[in-house]
Write a protein that holds these residues in place. Structure first.
Motif, PDB file in Angstrom:
ATOM      1  N   VAL A  60      -6.575   1.332  -6.914  1.00 22.22           N
ATOM      2  CA  VAL A  60      -6.619   2.659  -6.326  1.00 22.22           C
ATOM      3  C   VAL A  60      -7.411   2.578  -5.027  1.00 22.22           C
ATOM      4  O   VAL A  60      -8.427   1.875  -4.951  1.00 22.22           O
ATOM      5  N   ARG A  61      -6.938   3.258  -3.997  1.00 26.06           N
ATOM      6  CA  ARG A  61      -7.581   3.124  -2.682  1.00 26.06           C
ATOM      7  C   ARG A  61      -8.941   3.814  -2.637  1.00 26.06           C
ATOM      8  O   ARG A  61      -9.877   3.305  -2.020  1.00 26.06           O
TER       9      ARG A  61
ATOM     10  N   ALA B 110     -13.313  -4.102  -7.461  1.00 24.24           N
ATOM     11  CA  ALA B 110     -13.747  -2.919  -8.205  1.00 24.24           C
ATOM     12  C   ALA B 110     -12.722  -1.796  -8.148  1.00 24.24           C
ATOM     13  O   ALA B 110     -12.726  -0.901  -9.002  1.00 24.24           O
ATOM     14  N   ASN B 111     -11.814  -1.835  -7.159  1.00 24.30           N
ATOM     15  CA  ASN B 111     -10.775  -0.805  -7.031  1.00 24.30           C
ATOM     16  C   ASN B 111      -9.591  -1.034  -7.970  1.00 24.30           C
ATOM     17  O   ASN B 111      -8.752  -0.152  -8.146  1.00 24.30           O
TER      18      ASN B 111
ATOM     19  N   LEU C 168       0.835  -1.200   0.000  1.00 20.20           N
ATOM     20  CA  LEU C 168       0.000   0.000   0.000  1.00 20.20           C
ATOM     21  C   LEU C 168       0.869   1.249   0.000  1.00 20.20           C
ATOM     22  O   LEU C 168       1.932   1.282   0.620  1.00 20.20           O
ATOM     23  N   THR C 169       0.389   2.276  -0.696  1.00 22.00           N
ATOM     24  CA  THR C 169       0.943   3.616  -0.590  1.00 22.00           C
ATOM     25  C   THR C 169      -0.201   4.530  -0.163  1.00 22.00           C
ATOM     26  O   THR C 169      -1.291   4.061   0.168  1.00 22.00           O
TER      27      THR C 169
ATOM     28  N   CYS D 110      -8.358   1.991 -21.008  1.00 19.22           N
ATOM     29  CA  CYS D 110      -7.537   2.680 -20.010  1.00 19.22           C
ATOM     30  C   CYS D 110      -8.383   2.928 -18.775  1.00 19.22           C
ATOM     31  O   CYS D 110      -9.613   3.036 -18.861  1.00 19.22           O
ATOM     32  N   VAL D 111      -7.719   3.056 -17.628  1.00 21.83           N
ATOM     33  CA  VAL D 111      -8.408   3.381 -16.381  1.00 21.83           C
ATOM     34  C   VAL D 111      -7.565   4.381 -15.603  1.00 21.83           C
ATOM     35  O   VAL D 111      -6.353   4.187 -15.431  1.00 21.83           O
ATOM     36  N   PHE D 112      -8.224   5.449 -15.134  1.00 22.49           N
ATOM     37  CA  PHE D 112      -7.559   6.438 -14.282  1.00 22.49           C
ATOM     38  C   PHE D 112      -7.501   5.947 -12.837  1.00 22.49           C
ATOM     39  O   PHE D 112      -8.474   5.397 -12.307  1.00 22.49           O
ATOM     40  N   ALA D 113      -6.354   6.171 -12.205  1.00 22.73           N
ATOM     41  CA  ALA D 113      -6.213   6.096 -10.756  1.00 22.73           C
ATOM     42  C   ALA D 113      -5.791   7.491 -10.325  1.00 22.73           C
ATOM     43  O   ALA D 113      -4.599   7.821 -10.316  1.00 22.73           O
TER      44      ALA D 113
END
Length: 413
Positions: free
Chosen positions: A271-272, A216-217, A169-170, A294-297
């Motif tokens: 993505v958290r 889903a994340n 994790l970050t 594509c997917v944005f985080a």
């Protein structure tokens, strides 16, 4: 009166200072004495994260050690030198890919890796590939600048004596180590390909849930598989884990071998904050049960691997050479970037898969025309033996190259 004027000047100075790093957020990083390469940057500093190109075992003088162990140490030293040049250290590394041309080197690689990362090791994927540029091993990496929120993730059922963390994790992401289709209780690979796929996906899901997230994340997945796993079976079982049309970006890569004799493994990024996740799909592409283009985080865009496939009715790969396929690939990637409101100047990292490394120079001549002034970090591999270059009954040619990429959106101000 004087304090008021000083306070105003100070506030303006602070404002301008805060804007400067954002305007010059993305820049190349190179260690001292590194040789210039017009097709890649040793590292791209994208602000929150650093993306390190695939590092082989070459020393500064251009020579390489003869033995594998020394080669791997030199590759890790090269990663360290790049990260040190950015003012960070190996503690900042959160995700690593290791590429091996001989999977028999895995135990030695694993032992040495543990020496370099003795505490809270990064997430890691290890692949057996057919060939690498002038070496037996290559290593790339992602490092996070701010260590706040960095935490290793271990599901309760996972052993804690591994040299890589199952997840890392970050402050805003989860990096997931490759999860193999091996029965963890017995260490055996089931005979049924579907069972192997489900085991790998179950283990990936366990890591995601141990981080307090859901599938889903997930924003990007690499399924790495050998020829023993039918793509149809992999896709059928994979699609059940995600919402149709809102799947992660994906680069499905056939490889020569995997650790432990596995035939499939999954690695990826989540993505958290689910509010920071958004899938992007060009209008000329229908929704897919297995991959979003594509997917944005947050501000980072993870794009699926593209080849020289021409979309639409009677779609397929018709170009017969690496040069011509590469042009179509770059066009396909640009469609995705433009749909996201971005362009090639914002790409920070790429992975290039070639059918034959002998085509590296002709591929690079096409690839290199699309970037500047900051050339992305990049890793190039030949993951399997060369294919037979001939058309099938529909005049479709095999993929001679594929490219996946990561881009970072520039600040709006």
């Amino acid at each position: 009166m004087q304090p008021s004027i000083f306070a105003r000047y100070l506030s303006v100075f602070i404002l301008l200072s805060s804007l400067l790093p954002a305007q010059d957020q993305v820049h190349a990083v190179a260690p001292p004495h590194s040789s210039a390469n017009r097709f890649l940057s040793p590292c791209v500093d994208a602000g929150d994260y650093l993306y390190v190109s695939g590092q082989g075992p070459l020393r500064a003088d251009g020579t390489a050690p003869a033995e594998f162990g020394a080669q791997f140490r030199q590759a890790l030293d090269n990663v360290k030198a790049v990260i040190d040049s950015a003012g960070l250290n190996l503690e900042n590394v959160v995700y690593v890919h290791v590429y091996l041309t001989d999977m028999h080197s895995y135990p030695e690689m694993n032992r040495i890796f543990g020496e370099y990362f003795p505490k809270n090791p990064p997430a890691r994927a290890v692949l057996g590939v057919y060939a690498l540029p002038s070496s037996q091993v290559a290593v790339n990496a992602i490092a996070v600048r701010n260590l706040e929120g960095k935490k290793a993730v271990f599901p309760a059922s996972f052993a804690k004596d591994e040299t890589a963390s199952p997840g890392m994790l970050t402050h805003d992401r989860l990096f997931i180590s490759s999860m193999a289709g091996i029965d963890p209780a017995t260490g055996k690979v089931p005979d049924d390909p579907a069972a192997q796929v489900d085991l790998a996906l179950d283990r990936m899901t366990a890591v995601v849930k141990a981080a307090g997230l859901e599938m889903a994340n997930v924003v990007f997945v690499n399924p790495y598989l050998t020829s023993d796993i039918p793509t149809r079976i992999m896709n059928e079982h994979y699609a059940k884990r995600f919402e149709f049309g809102n799947t992660p970006g994906r680069a499905t890569i056939q490889v020569s071998s995997l650790p432990g004799g596995a035939h499939i493994e999954y690695t990826g990024v989540a993505v958290r904050d689910l509010q920071q996740r958004r899938a992007v799909r060009p209008k000329n592409m229908p929704p897919s049960p297995t991959a979003s283009p594509c997917v944005f985080a947050g501000d980072t865009l993870y794009c699926s691997a593209k080849s020289g496939f021409i979309p639409g009715p009677h779609g397929g790969v018709y170009a017969t050479s690496t040069t011509h396929q590469a042009r179509q690939t770059m066009r396909n990637l640009l469609d995705n970037l433009e749909e996201a409101g971005m362009d090639y100047s914002q790409v920070v990292s790429t992975t290039v898969y070639l059918d034959n490394l002998a085509d590296a120079s002709v591929f690079n001549e096409v690839y290199g025309q699309y970037f500047g002034p900051v050339i992305p970090a990049s890793t190039m591999v030949q993951q399997i033996a060369p294919t037979e270059r001939k058309a099938d009954g529909n005049d479709h040619y095999p993929d001679l190259e594929q490219v996946s990429l990561i881009a970072v959106r520039k600040p709006s101000h």
